[in-house]
Design a protein around this motif. Structure first.
Motif, PDB file in Angstrom:
ATOM      1  N   THR A 171      -2.737 -18.281  -2.702  1.00  0.00           N
ATOM      2  CA  THR A 171      -3.619 -17.120  -2.786  1.00  0.00           C
ATOM      3  C   THR A 171      -4.029 -16.895  -4.231  1.00  0.00           C
ATOM      4  O   THR A 171      -3.529 -17.538  -5.149  1.00  0.00           O
ATOM      5  CB  THR A 171      -2.941 -15.864  -2.213  1.00  0.00           C
ATOM      6  N   GLY A 172      -4.959 -15.954  -4.435  1.00  0.00           N
ATOM      7  CA  GLY A 172      -5.459 -15.697  -5.777  1.00  0.00           C
ATOM      8  C   GLY A 172      -6.145 -16.932  -6.328  1.00  0.00           C
ATOM      9  O   GLY A 172      -6.892 -17.628  -5.640  1.00  0.00           O
ATOM     10  N   ARG A 173      -5.862 -17.262  -7.566  1.00  0.00           N
ATOM     11  CA  ARG A 173      -6.456 -18.449  -8.186  1.00  0.00           C
ATOM     12  C   ARG A 173      -5.623 -19.707  -7.926  1.00  0.00           C
ATOM     13  O   ARG A 173      -6.018 -20.797  -8.329  1.00  0.00           O
ATOM     14  CB  ARG A 173      -6.627 -18.216  -9.687  1.00  0.00           C
ATOM     15  N   GLY A 174      -4.499 -19.536  -7.224  1.00  0.00           N
ATOM     16  CA  GLY A 174      -3.600 -20.651  -7.004  1.00  0.00           C
ATOM     17  C   GLY A 174      -4.254 -21.893  -6.431  1.00  0.00           C
ATOM     18  O   GLY A 174      -4.108 -22.993  -6.986  1.00  0.00           O
ATOM     19  N   GLY A 348     -13.776  -6.632  -3.802  1.00  0.00           N
ATOM     20  CA  GLY A 348     -14.584  -5.532  -4.321  1.00  0.00           C
ATOM     21  C   GLY A 348     -14.393  -4.257  -3.523  1.00  0.00           C
ATOM     22  O   GLY A 348     -14.261  -3.165  -4.093  1.00  0.00           O
ATOM     23  N   GLU A 349     -14.380  -4.381  -2.210  1.00  0.00           N
ATOM     24  CA  GLU A 349     -14.153  -3.203  -1.361  1.00  0.00           C
ATOM     25  C   GLU A 349     -12.731  -2.691  -1.523  1.00  0.00           C
ATOM     26  O   GLU A 349     -12.503  -1.470  -1.538  1.00  0.00           O
ATOM     27  CB  GLU A 349     -14.439  -3.578   0.096  1.00  0.00           C
ATOM     28  N   ALA A 350     -11.775  -3.600  -1.663  1.00  0.00           N
ATOM     29  CA  ALA A 350     -10.392  -3.178  -1.893  1.00  0.00           C
ATOM     30  C   ALA A 350     -10.278  -2.390  -3.187  1.00  0.00           C
ATOM     31  O   ALA A 350      -9.554  -1.384  -3.260  1.00  0.00           O
ATOM     32  CB  ALA A 350      -9.472  -4.394  -1.930  1.00  0.00           C
ATOM     33  N   ALA A 351     -10.970  -2.838  -4.218  1.00  0.00           N
ATOM     34  CA  ALA A 351     -10.938  -2.126  -5.498  1.00  0.00           C
ATOM     35  C   ALA A 351     -11.487  -0.714  -5.353  1.00  0.00           C
ATOM     36  O   ALA A 351     -10.928   0.251  -5.901  1.00  0.00           O
ATOM     37  CB  ALA A 351     -11.738  -2.906  -6.543  1.00  0.00           C
ATOM     38  N   ARG A 352     -12.561  -0.561  -4.594  1.00  0.00           N
ATOM     39  CA  ARG A 352     -13.121   0.788  -4.381  1.00  0.00           C
ATOM     40  C   ARG A 352     -12.169   1.655  -3.566  1.00  0.00           C
ATOM     41  O   ARG A 352     -12.006   2.855  -3.844  1.00  0.00           O
ATOM     42  CB  ARG A 352     -14.482   0.683  -3.698  1.00  0.00           C
ATOM     43  N   LEU A 353     -11.533   1.075  -2.563  1.00  0.00           N
ATOM     44  CA  LEU A 353     -10.594   1.842  -1.750  1.00  0.00           C
ATOM     45  C   LEU A 353      -9.388   2.311  -2.556  1.00  0.00           C
ATOM     46  O   LEU A 353      -8.797   3.355  -2.269  1.00  0.00           O
ATOM     47  CB  LEU A 353     -10.124   1.005  -0.565  1.00  0.00           C
ATOM     48  N   LEU A 354      -9.016   1.541  -3.566  1.00  0.00           N
ATOM     49  CA  LEU A 354      -7.848   1.877  -4.388  1.00  0.00           C
ATOM     50  C   LEU A 354      -8.216   2.610  -5.670  1.00  0.00           C
ATOM     51  O   LEU A 354      -7.322   3.106  -6.372  1.00  0.00           O
ATOM     52  CB  LEU A 354      -7.084   0.598  -4.752  1.00  0.00           C
ATOM     53  N   GLY A 355      -9.501   2.648  -5.995  1.00  0.00           N
ATOM     54  CA  GLY A 355      -9.905   3.267  -7.252  1.00  0.00           C
ATOM     55  C   GLY A 355      -9.471   2.451  -8.456  1.00  0.00           C
ATOM     56  O   GLY A 355      -9.166   3.001  -9.515  1.00  0.00           O
ATOM     57  N   ARG A 356      -9.456   1.111  -8.297  1.00  0.00           N
ATOM     58  CA  ARG A 356      -9.044   0.217  -9.375  1.00  0.00           C
ATOM     59  C   ARG A 356     -10.113  -0.844  -9.594  1.00  0.00           C
ATOM     60  O   ARG A 356     -11.148  -0.845  -8.918  1.00  0.00           O
ATOM     61  CB  ARG A 356      -7.706  -0.444  -9.019  1.00  0.00           C
ATOM     62  N   SER A 357      -9.876  -1.736 -10.535  1.00  0.00           N
ATOM     63  CA  SER A 357     -10.824  -2.807 -10.796  1.00  0.00           C
ATOM     64  C   SER A 357     -10.552  -3.997  -9.885  1.00  0.00           C
ATOM     65  O   SER A 357      -9.439  -4.168  -9.368  1.00  0.00           O
ATOM     66  CB  SER A 357     -10.741  -3.247 -12.258  1.00  0.00           C
ATOM     67  N   VAL A 358     -11.566  -4.835  -9.710  1.00  0.00           N
ATOM     68  CA  VAL A 358     -11.393  -6.062  -8.942  1.00  0.00           C
ATOM     69  C   VAL A 358     -10.349  -6.956  -9.604  1.00  0.00           C
ATOM     70  O   VAL A 358      -9.535  -7.591  -8.923  1.00  0.00           O
ATOM     71  CB  VAL A 358     -12.737  -6.803  -8.807  1.00  0.00           C
ATOM     72  N   ASP A 360      -7.732  -6.047 -11.215  1.00  0.00           N
ATOM     73  CA  ASP A 360      -6.407  -5.534 -10.868  1.00  0.00           C
ATOM     74  C   ASP A 360      -5.999  -5.996  -9.467  1.00  0.00           C
ATOM     75  O   ASP A 360      -4.846  -6.379  -9.234  1.00  0.00           O
ATOM     76  CB  ASP A 360      -6.385  -4.011 -10.939  1.00  0.00           C
ATOM     77  N   VAL A 361      -6.936  -5.936  -8.542  1.00  0.00           N
ATOM     78  CA  VAL A 361      -6.642  -6.370  -7.171  1.00  0.00           C
ATOM     79  C   VAL A 361      -6.276  -7.844  -7.153  1.00  0.00           C
ATOM     80  O   VAL A 361      -5.284  -8.260  -6.548  1.00  0.00           O
ATOM     81  CB  VAL A 361      -7.853  -6.101  -6.253  1.00  0.00           C
ATOM     82  N   GLN A 362      -7.070  -8.660  -7.821  1.00  0.00           N
ATOM     83  CA  GLN A 362      -6.856 -10.097  -7.790  1.00  0.00           C
ATOM     84  C   GLN A 362      -5.630 -10.533  -8.576  1.00  0.00           C
ATOM     85  O   GLN A 362      -5.069 -11.603  -8.319  1.00  0.00           O
ATOM     86  CB  GLN A 362      -8.099 -10.819  -8.319  1.00  0.00           C
ATOM     87  N   ALA A 363      -5.196  -9.714  -9.531  1.00  0.00           N
ATOM     88  CA  ALA A 363      -4.016 -10.065 -10.326  1.00  0.00           C
ATOM     89  C   ALA A 363      -2.762 -10.092  -9.464  1.00  0.00           C
ATOM     90  O   ALA A 363      -1.823 -10.848  -9.740  1.00  0.00           O
ATOM     91  CB  ALA A 363      -3.844  -9.086 -11.480  1.00  0.00           C
ATOM     92  N   ASN A 364      -2.718  -9.265  -8.403  1.00  0.00           N
ATOM     93  CA  ASN A 364      -1.574  -9.273  -7.487  1.00  0.00           C
ATOM     94  C   ASN A 364      -2.075  -8.842  -6.121  1.00  0.00           C
ATOM     95  O   ASN A 364      -2.029  -7.661  -5.759  1.00  0.00           O
ATOM     96  CB  ASN A 364      -0.461  -8.349  -7.969  1.00  0.00           C
ATOM     97  N   ARG A 365      -2.569  -9.804  -5.369  1.00  0.00           N
ATOM     98  CA  ARG A 365      -3.190  -9.503  -4.077  1.00  0.00           C
ATOM     99  C   ARG A 365      -2.178  -8.971  -3.065  1.00  0.00           C
ATOM    100  O   ARG A 365      -2.505  -8.107  -2.243  1.00  0.00           O
ATOM    101  CB  ARG A 365      -3.882 -10.758  -3.540  1.00  0.00           C
ATOM    102  N   PHE A 366      -0.953  -9.443  -3.120  1.00  0.00           N
ATOM    103  CA  PHE A 366       0.060  -8.924  -2.204  1.00  0.00           C
ATOM    104  C   PHE A 366       0.320  -7.448  -2.462  1.00  0.00           C
ATOM    105  O   PHE A 366       0.421  -6.645  -1.528  1.00  0.00           O
ATOM    106  CB  PHE A 366       1.360  -9.720  -2.337  1.00  0.00           C
ATOM    107  N   SER A 367       0.440  -7.084  -3.716  1.00  0.00           N
ATOM    108  CA  SER A 367       0.680  -5.692  -4.068  1.00  0.00           C
ATOM    109  C   SER A 367      -0.500  -4.819  -3.665  1.00  0.00           C
ATOM    110  O   SER A 367      -0.321  -3.717  -3.120  1.00  0.00           O
ATOM    111  CB  SER A 367       0.942  -5.576  -5.573  1.00  0.00           C
ATOM    112  N   ALA A 368      -1.720  -5.292  -3.910  1.00  0.00           N
ATOM    113  CA  ALA A 368      -2.910  -4.511  -3.557  1.00  0.00           C
ATOM    114  C   ALA A 368      -3.000  -4.311  -2.051  1.00  0.00           C
ATOM    115  O   ALA A 368      -3.298  -3.196  -1.573  1.00  0.00           O
ATOM    116  CB  ALA A 368      -4.156  -5.212  -4.083  1.00  0.00           C
ATOM    117  N   ALA A 369      -2.740  -5.357  -1.275  1.00  0.00           N
ATOM    118  CA  ALA A 369      -2.802  -5.239   0.181  1.00  0.00           C
ATOM    119  C   ALA A 369      -1.744  -4.273   0.695  1.00  0.00           C
ATOM    120  O   ALA A 369      -2.006  -3.451   1.593  1.00  0.00           O
ATOM    121  CB  ALA A 369      -2.628  -6.611   0.825  1.00  0.00           C
TER     122      ALA A 369
END
Length: 470
Positions: A171-174, A348-358, A360-369
């Motif tokens: 996942t992520g850039r892996g 992008g939608e996840a970032a808006r739902l969390l009020g964070r940057s994209v 930030d979401v991509q840096a730890n997708r498990f945590s964001a989800a």
């Protein structure tokens, strides 16, 4: 096998042997092998690979960034390499273009900060080499848990990983850095895993088979649910049309569409099996929601009064709900924690739902989800490379299928329809999310067999029956 059988370097020997075997399977013609080794256990694995390569008549050399530890398995592996006639060369002398294959044995899985100094320079040297790279356990510089690049990372053509698959590989850039992944369990005893909860579970075909078994011979359409797709504001009929056909091809017994009146003729003209109703507000949606098993809202929804009204009516109902696209953008503006629903955001939608940057979401997708699932009391499908399905109090699911050809408009609408149809058939939001996301990815891989560039969303629909009837 007892735990003591793993001592005295035996596990490192197994890891090195497994790495060497995987390397030879993938590059049987490679004769000149350059191993770039760190000073820890990952470097020790590299010494084992170099020793075995020399024993098989290959020209193998180790370029050491650090001396092996004064004692321990890595030091023993380095000593055995030297006893077999191998030489240590400082990493600064690693020569570009001198090898058929480069082996990355710099760092293992414990990296928690950005690479700097000699390590960063070693990574850059590996990436600058024209030869393909084979990474041991994980490409150096890649975070094992998140798939984030820690400043810089080795771009491997293939990776062999040991004992347990690392989430960051998938996942992520892996996936852009790992290449093809081989797994070697190393025959570790079961006691090693006792008490360890998995960080995630990869979805495989057996999961799909269990969730969607063959149908009984006396089945009827009422047993497979009625999916309602709501959306398609003015000028956007295609999204609801694609989502509805995906639901139909994914096995829903009935599929209805609620959209603007101007779109009804276009929807039914090309897919007459769909029951399409038109309305300029949400009043006409009420009766349709009552008849539906599952409601999906978002494709082509828009962010105007029409979209807001449809989303509000859907959320107010007690029906299982799938929300995508502008439904998520509207939800970000007016958050709700409904329960019994599935949210399917891209980063992008996840970032808006969390009020964070994209980022930030991509840096730890498990945590964001996980944060999204908790905040909205929902099953969350965080789309992207290595799609993650998260829900409160559930082990996350990870989908490691799919391809870059799926980076095209309409793919999310197809996913919405698939998930809604699986939910109508199984009744389980978590299973619907993970099985639907898996089926979507596999259909994308099948559709891309003729090439990734130019793949269109509806190309997936033609593959769904084969995927969902394995």
């Amino acid at each position: 096998m007892e735990d003591r059988d793993l001592g005295d370097g035996k596990l490192m020997e197994r890891a090195g042997a497994a790495a060497f075997a995987a390397m030879r399977r993938r590059w049987p013609a490679a004769r000149r092998i350059g191993v770039v080794a760190g000073g820890g256990n990952n470097g020790g694995d590299g010494y084992v690979v170099a020793r075995l390569a020399r024993a098989h008549g290959l020209d193998a050399a180790v370029f050491a960034l650090r001396d092996p530890k004064a004692d321990g398995d890595a030091a023993r592996a380095a000593a055995r390499y030297a006893e077999a006639g191998g030489h240590l060369t400082p990493c600064k002398h690693f020569a570009a273009g001198a090898f058929d294959l480069v082996v990355d044995a710099l760092m293992g899985t414990g990296l928690d900060r950005e690479l700097q100094g000699d390590f960063a320079r070693a990574v850059e040297a590996i990436n600058a080499n024209a030869a393909p790279c084979f990474a041991i356990d994980i490409p150096s510089g890649l975070h094992a848990d998140t798939g984030a690049v820690m400043g810089c990372a080795v771009r491997a053509a293939a990776t062999v990983t040991f004992i347990g698959a690392k989430c960051g590989l998938f996942t992520g850039r892996g996936p852009a850095f790992t290449g093809a992944v081989d797994f070697a369990g190393l025959d570790v005893p079961a006691s090693v895993r006792e008490g360890l909860a998995p960080a995630a579970r990869r979805v495989v075909e057996a999961d799909l088979r269990a969730a969607l078994p063959p149908r009984e011979r006396d089945a009827h359409k009422g047993k497979f649910g009625h999916v309602l797709i709501a959306g398609g504001d003015l000028g956007m009929p295609g999204a609801v049309r694609m989502a509805a056909e995906a639901a139909l091809r994914s096995g829903a017994g009935l599929v209805s569409v609620y959209t603007r009146p101007a779109h009804v003729a276009a929807v039914v003209a090309t897919r007459p099996e769909l029951m399409c109703h038109g309305g300029d507000d949400a009043d006409g949606l009420v009766e349709m929601v009552e008849k539906a098993t599952v409601v999906a809202v978002g494709p082509g929804l828009g962010r105007g009064d029409f979209g807001r009204a449809l989303l509000a009516r859907a959320i107010a109902s007690d029906k299982p709900l799938v929300v995508d696209a502008d439904g998520l953008n509207l939800l970000a503006a007016e958050p709700a924690a409904r329960g019994n629903w599935i949210l399917t955001p891209h980063p992008g939608e996840a970032a808006r739902l969390l009020g964070r940057s994209v980022a930030d979401v991509q840096a730890n997708r498990f945590s964001a989800a996980a944060e999204l699932a908790a905040r909205y009391n929902a099953v969350v499908v965080l789309k992207g490379v290595g799609t993650i399905v998260s829900a409160p109090d559930r082990t996350p699911a990870l989908i490691d299928r799919g391809n870059p050809g799926m980076a095209a408009g309409g793919m999310g609408d197809i996913l919405t329809g698939i998930i809604a149809a699986v939910l109508a058939q199984t009744g389980s939001p978590f299973d619907a999310a993970r099985i639907g996301a898996y089926a979507h990815a596999v259909a994308g891989d099948r559709a891309a067999a003729g090439g990734e560039r130019g793949l269109a969303a509806l190309d997936l629909v033609g593959e769904l029956r084969a995927v969902l009837n394995p």
